[in-house]
Every structure is written in structure tokens, then in C-alpha cells.
Design a protein around this motif. Sequence first.
Motif, PDB file in Angstrom:
ATOM      1  N   LEU A   7       1.510   3.198   4.655  1.00 48.88           N
ATOM      2  CA  LEU A   7       2.180   2.439   5.795  1.00 48.88           C
ATOM      3  C   LEU A   7       1.199   2.251   6.784  1.00 48.88           C
ATOM      4  O   LEU A   7       0.900   1.189   7.382  1.00 48.88           O
ATOM      5  N   ALA A   8       0.447   3.375   7.454  1.00 44.34           N
ATOM      6  CA  ALA A   8      -0.516   3.346   8.247  1.00 44.34           C
ATOM      7  C   ALA A   8      -1.904   2.975   7.850  1.00 44.34           C
ATOM      8  O   ALA A   8      -2.832   3.018   8.469  1.00 44.34           O
ATOM      9  N   GLU A  59      -0.785   8.288  13.801  1.00 46.58           N
ATOM     10  CA  GLU A  59      -0.447   9.575  14.413  1.00 46.58           C
ATOM     11  C   GLU A  59       0.894   9.931  13.825  1.00 46.58           C
ATOM     12  O   GLU A  59       1.243  11.097  13.660  1.00 46.58           O
ATOM     13  N   ALA A  60       2.000   9.018  13.689  1.00 53.45           N
ATOM     14  CA  ALA A  60       3.220   9.500  13.260  1.00 53.45           C
ATOM     15  C   ALA A  60       3.104   9.734  11.885  1.00 53.45           C
ATOM     16  O   ALA A  60       3.872  10.747  11.289  1.00 53.45           O
ATOM     17  N   ALA A  61       2.301   8.914  11.237  1.00 51.58           N
ATOM     18  CA  ALA A  61       2.173   9.314   9.752  1.00 51.58           C
ATOM     19  C   ALA A  61       1.405  10.661   9.371  1.00 51.58           C
ATOM     20  O   ALA A  61       1.938  11.452   8.449  1.00 51.58           O
ATOM     21  N   LEU A  62       0.383  11.068  10.381  1.00 58.31           N
ATOM     22  CA  LEU A  62      -0.316  12.197  10.072  1.00 58.31           C
ATOM     23  C   LEU A  62       0.725  13.342  10.408  1.00 58.31           C
ATOM     24  O   LEU A  62       0.508  14.532   9.956  1.00 58.31           O
ATOM     25  N   ALA A  63       1.644  13.024  11.409  1.00 58.71           N
ATOM     26  CA  ALA A  63       2.531  14.059  11.839  1.00 58.71           C
ATOM     27  C   ALA A  63       3.529  14.293  10.457  1.00 58.71           C
ATOM     28  O   ALA A  63       4.170  15.496  10.455  1.00 58.71           O
ATOM     29  N   ALA A  64       3.749  13.489   9.908  1.00 54.56           N
ATOM     30  CA  ALA A  64       4.700  13.646   8.755  1.00 54.56           C
ATOM     31  C   ALA A  64       3.960  14.376   7.716  1.00 54.56           C
ATOM     32  O   ALA A  64       4.771  14.924   7.195  1.00 54.56           O
ATOM     33  N   ARG A  65       2.636  14.003   7.427  1.00 54.59           N
ATOM     34  CA  ARG A  65       2.128  14.708   6.645  1.00 54.59           C
ATOM     35  C   ARG A  65       1.913  16.293   6.764  1.00 54.59           C
ATOM     36  O   ARG A  65       1.951  17.175   5.942  1.00 54.59           O
ATOM     37  N   LYS A  66       1.700  16.516   8.013  1.00 55.99           N
ATOM     38  CA  LYS A  66       1.280  17.798   8.699  1.00 55.99           C
ATOM     39  C   LYS A  66       2.626  18.711   8.543  1.00 55.99           C
ATOM     40  O   LYS A  66       2.715  19.819   7.980  1.00 55.99           O
ATOM     41  N   ALA A  67       3.840  18.071   8.753  1.00 59.41           N
ATOM     42  CA  ALA A  67       4.976  18.629   8.660  1.00 59.41           C
ATOM     43  C   ALA A  67       5.366  19.012   6.929  1.00 59.41           C
ATOM     44  O   ALA A  67       5.754  19.963   6.608  1.00 59.41           O
ATOM     45  N   ALA A  68       4.974  18.080   6.250  1.00 60.50           N
ATOM     46  CA  ALA A  68       5.147  18.293   4.691  1.00 60.50           C
ATOM     47  C   ALA A  68       4.619  19.193   4.252  1.00 60.50           C
ATOM     48  O   ALA A  68       4.979  20.166   3.469  1.00 60.50           O
ATOM     49  N   ILE A  69       3.109  19.631   4.918  1.00 58.85           N
ATOM     50  CA  ILE A  69       2.321  20.476   4.284  1.00 58.85           C
ATOM     51  C   ILE A  69       3.004  22.024   4.670  1.00 58.85           C
ATOM     52  O   ILE A  69       2.922  23.016   3.961  1.00 58.85           O
ATOM     53  N   GLU A  70       3.756  21.963   6.000  1.00 64.03           N
ATOM     54  CA  GLU A  70       4.182  23.114   6.470  1.00 64.03           C
ATOM     55  C   GLU A  70       5.444  23.497   5.834  1.00 64.03           C
ATOM     56  O   GLU A  70       5.864  24.759   6.136  1.00 64.03           O
ATOM     57  N   THR A 109       1.003  -1.114   0.058  1.00 67.17           N
ATOM     58  CA  THR A 109      -0.072   0.079   0.069  1.00 67.17           C
ATOM     59  C   THR A 109       0.820   1.400   0.180  1.00 67.17           C
ATOM     60  O   THR A 109       0.586   2.268  -0.991  1.00 67.17           O
ATOM     61  N   ALA A 110       2.035   1.378   0.816  1.00 67.65           N
ATOM     62  CA  ALA A 110       3.147   2.368   0.979  1.00 67.65           C
ATOM     63  C   ALA A 110       3.538   2.799  -0.219  1.00 67.65           C
ATOM     64  O   ALA A 110       3.597   3.880  -0.917  1.00 67.65           O
ATOM     65  N   LEU A 111       3.986   1.845  -0.937  1.00 70.91           N
ATOM     66  CA  LEU A 111       4.753   1.879  -2.444  1.00 70.91           C
ATOM     67  C   LEU A 111       3.496   2.371  -3.349  1.00 70.91           C
ATOM     68  O   LEU A 111       4.032   3.196  -4.153  1.00 70.91           O
ATOM     69  N   LEU A 120      -3.562   4.842   5.997  1.00 69.04           N
ATOM     70  CA  LEU A 120      -4.669   6.032   5.520  1.00 69.04           C
ATOM     71  C   LEU A 120      -4.580   6.629   4.264  1.00 69.04           C
ATOM     72  O   LEU A 120      -3.930   6.329   3.648  1.00 69.04           O
ATOM     73  N   GLU A 121      -5.641   7.356   4.078  1.00 70.25           N
ATOM     74  CA  GLU A 121      -6.026   7.820   2.771  1.00 70.25           C
ATOM     75  C   GLU A 121      -5.064   8.725   2.421  1.00 70.25           C
ATOM     76  O   GLU A 121      -4.605   9.693   3.423  1.00 70.25           O
ATOM     77  N   PRO A 122      -4.689   9.350   1.242  1.00 75.90           N
ATOM     78  CA  PRO A 122      -3.897  10.367   0.930  1.00 75.90           C
ATOM     79  C   PRO A 122      -4.142  11.674   1.245  1.00 75.90           C
ATOM     80  O   PRO A 122      -3.324  12.843   1.448  1.00 75.90           O
ATOM     81  N   THR A 123      -5.224  11.907   1.485  1.00 77.92           N
ATOM     82  CA  THR A 123      -6.028  13.293   1.834  1.00 77.92           C
ATOM     83  C   THR A 123      -5.863  13.389   3.600  1.00 77.92           C
ATOM     84  O   THR A 123      -6.358  14.767   3.506  1.00 77.92           O
ATOM     85  N   ALA A 124      -5.468  12.521   4.109  1.00 76.28           N
ATOM     86  CA  ALA A 124      -5.448  12.630   5.707  1.00 76.28           C
ATOM     87  C   ALA A 124      -4.594  13.765   6.023  1.00 76.28           C
ATOM     88  O   ALA A 124      -3.545  14.008   5.426  1.00 76.28           O
ATOM     89  N   GLU A 125      -5.172  14.597   6.947  1.00 81.53           N
ATOM     90  CA  GLU A 125      -4.259  15.793   7.593  1.00 81.53           C
ATOM     91  C   GLU A 125      -4.591  15.664   8.866  1.00 81.53           C
ATOM     92  O   GLU A 125      -5.690  15.447   9.529  1.00 81.53           O
TER      93      GLU A 125
END
Length: 582
Positions: A574-575, A526-537, A388-390, A577-582
Motif C-alpha cells: 500500500l505504501a 513509516e506506518a507500513a515499516l512499523a507494521a513490518r518491524k512488529a511482524a518480525i518481532e 500493488t498491496a493485494l 515499499l519493497e517486501p524486503t523493507a525493514e
Amino acid sequence: MSTRHFVNDPTKLVGDALHSLTLVNPHVALDEEHKIIYRRPNDAPTQVSILSGGGSGHEPSFAGMVGPGMLSAAVAGTIFASPSATQVRAGITSRVDVDKGVLVVVMNYTGDVLSFGMAVEKARAAGIDAQMVVVGDDVGVGRAKGGKVGRRGIAGTVLVLKIAGALAALGRSLDAVASAARLAAENLVSVGASLDHVHVPGRAISTEDALQDGEVEIGMGIHNEIGSGRDKIALSELVSRMLAQLLDQSDKDRAFVRFDSKQVVLLINNLGGVSILEMGAITTEVVTQLGSGYNIKPARVLSGMFMTSLNGLGFSISLLNAVDTDGISMISLLDAPSEVPGWAAPIQSVTWEARNTQVRAGSSQFDQRKKPSGQTMDASTEKSALTTALQRVIAAEAEVTKYDTVVGDGDCGIGLKRGAEAVLKHVQQAGVTGDILSDLADIVSVVENNMDGTSGALYAIFLNALVHALQSLESGALTRRKWAAALKKSCDALSKYTPARPGDRTLIDALYPFVEILEKTGSLKEAALAARKAAIETQGMHASLGRSVYVGGTGFTKVPDPGAWGLSCFFLGLAGLEPTAE
């Protein structure tokens, strides 16, 4: 045709270029008035002096070949124009030793032959023992078209100069040195090809008779002279035609030399504008075709700039039938030492003669697994999460590419996709074992072989460090906190090789928050969401590292960092979650 030059005054250009040789070669001096580079007087035994020259624009020929083991002096004309007889006479009578005689070697161009010939006759009239050898090695124009003029002189001439210079350095007589030069010239053939004409600084621009895009001129001379024909052909066919002109004995218009010697010297000359990378490909093609088509394995292969046509976008091939001369092989004379910047042949005789064919065997891969590690997880869960992650990374390629086109060079998405596709193919075909260390070691090899550029290097370092970190853990089921501890060690290892830290607008901006939150909470989501949030920022963040540093404009305010975004897509997958998760 490039018409842009750093120096557009041809007189200043030639003068400064000649002066530069006195800066890089302590052996030589410059007669500015007559444009002569000559060897400085020294205490070495007197020998036959060898003088050559011609129009400028063919550097390193001829002035770059003045020095011990080669020329005694070189006389330069203006660009693509013969020097005057007065210049040549000054070279013979006042810039070289004449006690043992003087050999003048000149290429077969009317102006050169007349100017150098007149000077030789003047020298003889003054009592100087002088001889002249004219080299015509170009087969691009055959016998019929060449008529009484004969073959033009091109790059093969430097082989004649080297042979004569080495023999002179051994103390041989003028007759012996001249005889060797003539013998070399008689056993020499060359042909060139170019994709374009060249522009002479200071001259009006002419596009007359210009080559079309993709067209190559076979047999083009070193002053933009026409050859035997033009065509749009690939390198392999071009080389095939050039070698046929050099070697086909059935071509009576061009069969100048029969290569019956067991020792053949190959010279591949860069006309000035071909990259070293392309010259390597050309050299490989020529040597391959010589072997397969003519059963010729050259005793020596010389490749580089020996006689240019300014920045000519072409090359020439020269073949020398290396026979013995004065009891010495031409091969040994070519191998003899010399101290001139224009002769690029650093490989010694003993190395050539050794014919070392040994290779190192074995795999380039380190076996990082050694034995089952005991670091385990459910194989089906592992495979599902990885897949899924790949797939998420692959699907995000267009998005990442769009971002990287704004703030980089546009290759980040393709690089991530290529690596993800390779790992996914491995996972689907080879499967996973559930032994994380074993599976990860295999994935590292896939990443190393399929991801290039900065991102590829960063991922390879991180994953190799992760393998090492996992090896230090106690065996048993891998908890997420164990994963976090290993990932933290990998981040520490990565920090030794890159100064990138959170806030620098790189993939590190997504990596560190993922590891930090995983270590703190043990929650992959939670770790994956933190990574996405940081990427947005990272959008609006000034880059401190990477290619984005050099890209101007306000693009960084409009898009997130491509590398951080791509990595966050992997973590979300990997987690689960959907790509749109924030």
C-alpha cells in the motif's frame, strides 16, 4: 475397520448400554438377568403389548424403542447374536401386560425366528394370546439366493414397530395390530451399502473378505453379511443402483413391492459410522433421484440412526408403501407421538401436511453506501495502491504458508491469498470510483464471501467497522490523518470481539502499530515499516490466542506470526515499499 473401543468387554458393554436407557428414559426399567428393557407399570389403560428384540449392536434398535407409542419390551442378545428362548419367554410372561394379548415382531434371521417363535408357542401353551410377525425387508439378496429363508430383516423393521405401537396405543385389538404390522411388512423394501465391515469388541480381528480401499458393498447386511456385489463407484451411481434394486419392476428377483400408493415413506438409516454431514448429502441424493428417476416425492423423509451395525460405515434406504390399515393411514401412525429415544422423527403431521413452499426473497447484502459519501481520493491512485498491496499478499502466500505450517494448521497463506485474489479481481473488473465509502463497502462484501476462518472474520469485522467510521467523518478529501482516525475507531470496534492485543502473536501485532504511527506521523511509509518491524518481532513471541496456542515445540522461535506477516505485506504494498523493507 476400526478395532479400537473404549469398552472391550462385550458382556459389560451390553449390560451398561442397557442400563443407560433407564437413565435417559424414566418410562423404562431393566431386567438385568434376562437383558430385557421394559415399560414400567403405570395407570394408563391396558393395551396390546408389543415385544421385539434381537442381537445387540443395532442400537437404538430395539431397546431404545421401548416406551409409550412404540414397544412394551425389548429382549437383547449378545452382540450380533439372538437372545435365547428363555429370555424371550421371560419378557412375554413377566415383563409386559398380557390382558389384551402380546404381539412379537422379529426380524427374519434364523436364530431370532426360532428363539422368539419358541417363546411365543410357550406363551400360547400357558394361555397367553400371542402372535408373531416376521419382517424381511432387505432386497440386497434376491429371491433366487434367498431361497426358503427369504429376505433378511433390516432397518425398515422400525417402521413396522412404529406403526404397530401407535395402533396399539389407540386401543386396537391384537388381531388388528398384528394385521397392520403384517401389512406394513408386505409393503416394505430396504437395501444397504457399506464401505467396510465392523469389528465386534472382544472378538479376534479378521480381515478375511475385507473391502478394498474405495470399494463399496451393495446390499451388505447388518452383521457384515455379503450383499449383491462390490464396486468402486461414486455416491450418485451407488444410490442409483440401490434404488433400482428397490423399485425396478423388471427385476423379477427383487420386485417385491409395487409402489402404487400416493404416499411413500422414505427412511435413510445410518449404520452408525457415517457423519451427520455425509448423511445430509446422502439424503439429498436419494430424494433427488427418487423424484427425477421414479416420480416419487416422499410423503415423509426420515433420516438418522434407527438400526445400526455398531459403527458401520454405511447406510440403508427403506421405502414403505403407506396404505391404510384398520381405517387409519400408516402415515398418521408414523406421525403419532411416542416417548422413546430411538425414534427420531420430531416433525409433526401438521407441518408435513402444510407443505409450506414459501421462501424469503431479496439480497443478503446490506447497502452500506446509501448515497455518495463525499469521502474522496484520486481513483487512479487508489486503484494503483490497492493493486500493488493485494499483489504483495498473493506473492507472499508460500512464505505465509510455510510459517503457518510450523506454528499453525497451514491454511493462513491460502486464506489470505484467496481473499486478496477475490478483491483484486473485483478492483480490476469493477474498478474504483474514488468515493472511498462506496468502494470499501463493495470490497467488504467480497471479503465476506471469499475469506473464511478466523482471519476472514477478523478482516470482515474490521472493514465493516471502518465503513461505519468513515460514515461519521466530514465529507471531503481523505487525508491520512482522517484515515488514521477512522482506523483507530475500527481497532476499537474489533477489540469488542477479540481479546487479541499487541504481544499476543496475532495479526493485531501488525495492525495496531500501523494505525498508531499513521495517526502520529501521517506517513503511510513509516506506518507500513512499523507494521513490518512488529511482524518480525513476533518471532520468539509466545502465542496467547489462536491455533498456535495448541501447537507445541519451539517453532514459534523460528518464524514470525503468519497473520501479522501477511498483513505487513499488504501495508508495504500500500505504501509502495519493497517486501524486503525493514
